[in-house]
Design a protein around this motif. Structure first.
Motif, short mmCIF file in Angstrom:
data_model
loop_
_atom_site.label_atom_id
_atom_site.label_comp_id
_atom_site.label_asym_id
_atom_site.label_seq_id
_atom_site.Cartn_x
_atom_site.Cartn_y
_atom_site.Cartn_z
N LYS A 1 11.03 -59.26 -45.79
CA LYS A 1 11.85 -58.24 -45.15
C LYS A 1 13.19 -58.12 -45.87
O LYS A 1 13.69 -59.08 -46.43
N GLY A 2 13.77 -56.92 -45.82
CA GLY A 2 15.08 -56.70 -46.40
C GLY A 2 15.07 -56.40 -47.88
O GLY A 2 16.11 -56.43 -48.52
N HIS A 3 13.91 -56.10 -48.44
CA HIS A 3 13.82 -55.80 -49.86
C HIS A 3 13.41 -54.35 -50.09
O HIS A 3 12.73 -54.04 -51.07
N MET A 4 13.84 -53.46 -49.22
CA MET A 4 13.42 -52.06 -49.34
C MET A 4 14.07 -51.36 -50.54
O MET A 4 13.42 -50.59 -51.23
N MET A 5 15.34 -51.65 -50.82
CA MET A 5 16.00 -50.99 -51.95
C MET A 5 15.36 -51.36 -53.28
O MET A 5 15.12 -50.47 -54.11
N PRO A 6 15.09 -52.65 -53.56
CA PRO A 6 14.39 -52.94 -54.82
C PRO A 6 13.02 -52.26 -54.91
O PRO A 6 12.62 -51.81 -55.98
N ILE A 7 12.32 -52.18 -53.78
CA ILE A 7 11.01 -51.50 -53.78
C ILE A 7 11.18 -50.03 -54.12
O ILE A 7 10.42 -49.47 -54.91
N VAL B 1 0.11 -57.01 -61.27
CA VAL B 1 1.42 -56.42 -60.96
C VAL B 1 1.76 -56.62 -59.49
O VAL B 1 2.88 -57.02 -59.14
N PHE B 2 0.81 -56.36 -58.61
CA PHE B 2 1.07 -56.53 -57.18
C PHE B 2 1.33 -57.99 -56.82
O PHE B 2 2.19 -58.29 -56.00
N VAL B 3 0.58 -58.90 -57.44
CA VAL B 3 0.80 -60.33 -57.17
C VAL B 3 2.19 -60.74 -57.66
O VAL B 3 2.93 -61.43 -56.95
N GLN B 4 2.54 -60.32 -58.88
CA GLN B 4 3.85 -60.69 -59.43
C GLN B 4 4.99 -60.12 -58.60
O GLN B 4 5.95 -60.82 -58.30
N LEU B 5 4.90 -58.85 -58.26
CA LEU B 5 5.98 -58.23 -57.48
C LEU B 5 6.04 -58.78 -56.06
O LEU B 5 7.12 -59.00 -55.51
N GLY B 6 4.89 -58.98 -55.46
CA GLY B 6 4.87 -59.40 -54.07
C GLY B 6 5.30 -60.83 -53.85
O GLY B 6 6.06 -61.12 -52.93
#
Length: 107
Positions: free
Chosen positions: A77-83, A64-69
């Motif tokens: 950077k700039g992907h705080m809202m999806p996170i 999951v972490f590999v796929q999401l990351g």
């Protein structure tokens, strides 16, 4: 205009750093290896069931972490809202699962 580089107040031109295919190939190989490890643990009949379940859960979390990351680019950077939305979804799903388990076993 789209092909031009953006300038800052200091007049310094900055380029968007692009990842090469090497990193994507390595991550694809890592994903395939994690999948093969999980498959091998289940396919081998001599493996303890508790160990296989724990190994599968660990492989799933790493996957999951590999796929999401890397594939969903949440490491950039700039992907705080999806996170935030993904973490909110995990929180809601986890709450629903815990409450369903509590409801089933509640006497």
């Amino acid at each position: 205009m789209a092909a031009e580089q953006h300038t800052r107040d200091h007049g310094v031109k900055r380029r968007h750093r692009q990842e090469g295919p090497q990193k994507h190939i390595l991550i694809f190989i890592l994903s395939a290896v994690l999948t093969l490890i999980a498959f091998a643990a289940v396919a081998a009949g001599e493996v303890n069931v508790a160990f296989a379940v724990i190994l599968l859960l660990v492989m799933a979390v790493i996957q999951v972490f590999v796929q999401l990351g890397y594939w969903m680019h949440l490491k950039d950077k700039g992907h705080m809202m999806p996170i935030i939305f993904i973490l909110g979804g995990f929180l809601i799903a986890g709450t629903c699962i815990i409450m369903a388990m509590y409801w089933v076993w509640w006497e």
